[in-house]
Design a protein around this motif. Structure first.
Motif, mmCIF file in Angstrom:
data_model
loop_
_atom_site.group_PDB
_atom_site.id
_atom_site.type_symbol
_atom_site.label_atom_id
_atom_site.label_comp_id
_atom_site.label_asym_id
_atom_site.label_seq_id
_atom_site.Cartn_x
_atom_site.Cartn_y
_atom_site.Cartn_z
ATOM 1 N N ASN A 371 -1.083 -0.132 -12.241
ATOM 2 C CA ASN A 371 -1.305 -0.971 -11.056
ATOM 3 C C ASN A 371 -1.568 -0.100 -9.826
ATOM 4 N N TYR A 372 -0.764 0.955 -9.681
ATOM 5 C CA TYR A 372 -0.897 1.851 -8.524
ATOM 6 C C TYR A 372 -2.279 2.503 -8.516
ATOM 7 N N VAL A 373 -2.690 3.039 -9.646
ATOM 8 C CA VAL A 373 -3.970 3.731 -9.718
ATOM 9 C C VAL A 373 -5.122 2.754 -9.495
ATOM 10 N N ALA A 374 -5.014 1.555 -10.085
ATOM 11 C CA ALA A 374 -6.065 0.562 -9.895
ATOM 12 C C ALA A 374 -6.229 0.208 -8.421
ATOM 13 N N GLN A 375 -5.115 0.023 -7.739
ATOM 14 C CA GLN A 375 -5.165 -0.404 -6.340
ATOM 15 C C GLN A 375 -5.479 0.747 -5.385
ATOM 16 N N HIS A 376 -4.706 1.856 -5.505
ATOM 17 C CA HIS A 376 -4.804 2.920 -4.508
ATOM 18 C C HIS A 376 -5.863 3.952 -4.823
ATOM 19 N N SER A 377 -6.115 4.227 -6.101
ATOM 20 C CA SER A 377 -7.103 5.242 -6.444
ATOM 21 C C SER A 377 -8.500 4.653 -6.599
ATOM 22 N N LEU A 378 -8.575 3.448 -7.160
ATOM 23 C CA LEU A 378 -9.866 2.837 -7.429
ATOM 24 C C LEU A 378 -10.266 1.795 -6.398
ATOM 25 N N PRO A 381 -8.463 -4.941 -6.204
ATOM 26 C CA PRO A 381 -7.500 -5.861 -5.568
ATOM 27 C C PRO A 381 -6.124 -5.738 -6.196
ATOM 28 N N LYS A 382 -5.101 -5.926 -5.349
ATOM 29 C CA LYS A 382 -3.724 -5.895 -5.830
ATOM 30 C C LYS A 382 -3.524 -7.030 -6.821
ATOM 31 N N SER A 383 -2.833 -6.736 -7.924
ATOM 32 C CA SER A 383 -2.694 -7.717 -9.007
ATOM 33 C C SER A 383 -1.342 -8.391 -9.058
ATOM 34 N N TYR A 384 -0.451 -8.041 -8.144
ATOM 35 C CA TYR A 384 0.905 -8.586 -8.232
ATOM 36 C C TYR A 384 1.451 -8.849 -6.845
#
Length: 384
Positions: A371-378, A381-384
């Motif tokens: 989740n962190y990498v998806a949101q902050h690195s890529l 959109p936040k998923s949670y």
């Protein structure tokens, strides 16, 4: 970029390795089966200055950084003796008290953390909050010159070995966001009202787990670490080192079990040749070797970023993810290489599987890292 390790770091590895090798995997397995602390190894490393290598020299520590502490974690694990409490006492508590503690707190706790004669464990997890730190319900209420703590903490490691617990508690609520304002407190493990309930787990480890009940635990106001309400930022100054040292332990586990597997694959002969000559045995071990080495590189990067005062959250999360996956793959390959002997107590591999599997979940699980990498690195959109 220079990937050659310094003479100082090589000497540190050799020194820690030599001490841990005197105890070895058999010692760790005995302690794990008995659920007894690895006190003798902890004391030996402490006497040589390695438990508190990241503690400032003014307090008897080594004056080094997270890079050096990660080396201690990795090398002790590589000799079959992973020390889980290095993640919480040396990494989290040592870093937080050194950075945010008052002069009196540093004077009281850092020398004991430095020489290994004292431990301060960490209490943040709660039964109903999970990974959502903003939802912590344990409270600390100001009452005159004291704070009164009420609530419950869950899966707290090594309380039976510790002198104090660094507790994360809610001291208010942010009106704009509704999130809790968090603060940190040093609470003695013998404080009246603190009930320590053993939490049985199936993983075979020397370190025991506990549920903590804070039933009107009163602590003096000077037990507050740092500034009231700034605990969220202070916590993450400790959590990144925890993830880096957790990654280092996983790298060490991977190295240890691969050493054992290679020794077995060279010695075990079937059909007139060592089983390591067969690709069905050698390829999984080679793949695990590659994964462990890659994880070690990211772990070193994360530690260096932290030591340089650079943002280290991304690298620390990636290192922890990669190292836990690599350690699990390495243990699985080592067990498979040993065949039925892989499950034998005499060969001592299964305890490392349990610890590696635990470190895939804690201190932050792989899904939250993704989740962190998806949101902050890529930038997704936040998923949670």
């Amino acid at each position: 970029m220079d990937f050659k390790e310094s003479d100082e770091h090589r000497a540190l590895r050799d020194a820690v390795s030599a001490i841990a090798a005197e105890f070895g995997g058999d010692y760790f397995a005995r302690k794990a089966e008995a659920r007894e602390p690895t006190s003798e190894l902890w004391q030996a490393l402490g006497e040589h200055g390695y438990i508190g290598i990241n503690i400032p020299e003014a307090y008897g520590g080594g004056g080094a950084g997270l890079t050096e502490l990660a080396i201690v974690c990795e090398e002790s694990a590589a000799r079959g003796c992973p020390l889980l409490l290095l993640l919480v006492s040396s990494a989290i508590s040592g870093e937080v008290i050194s950075t945010y503690g008052t002069a009196a707190q540093r004077d009281e706790w850092l020398p004991r953390l430095a020489d290994g004669s004292g431990k301060v464990v960490f209490a943040i997890t709660e039964p109903d909050a999970g990974s959502n730190t903003h939802r912590l319900s344990t409270t600390a209420t100001r009452d005159g010159d004291s704070y009164v703590l009420r609530g419950q903490k869950y899966y707290i490691s090594g309380v039976d070995e510790a002198d104090a617990v660094l507790v994360v508690a809610r001291t208010g609520t942010d009106e704009a966001s509704g999130h809790g304002r968090l603060s940190l407190f040093l609470v003695g493990t013998g404080a009246p009202g603190l009930v320590k309930q053993p939490l049985p787990v199936s993983v075979t480890l020397p370190e025991r787990q506990f549920t903590l009940h804070f039933d009107d635990v009163r602590v003096p106001a000077d037990a507050l670490v740092g500034t009231e309400g700034d605990g969220f930022a202070q916590v993450f100054h400790g959590l990144n080192p925890e993830r880096v040292t957790g990654a280092a332990v996983c790298v060490g586990i991977g190295r240890h079990v691969l050493d054992k597997a290679v020794e077995y694959a060279n010695a075990r002969t079937v059909w007139d040749r060592p089983i390591g000559a067969h690709q069905g045995v050698s390829h999984p071990l080679a793949r695990a070797k590659i994964e462990v080495e890659l994880a070690a590189l990211m772990t070193a990067k994360a530690a260096r970023l932290h030591d340089q005062g650079e943002p280290a959250g991304e690298a620390a999360n990636m290192a922890k993810y990669a190292a836990a996956e690599a350690a699990l793959s390495a243990v699985d390959a080592a067990i498979q290489c040993h065949g039925g002997n892989g499950l034998s107590v005499d060969f001592g591999l299964v305890p490392y599987w349990g610890l590696a599997r635990l470190l895939r979940i804690a201190p932050v699980n792989r899904e939250m890292i993704l989740n962190y990498v998806a949101q902050h690195s890529l930038g997704l959109p936040k998923s949670y």
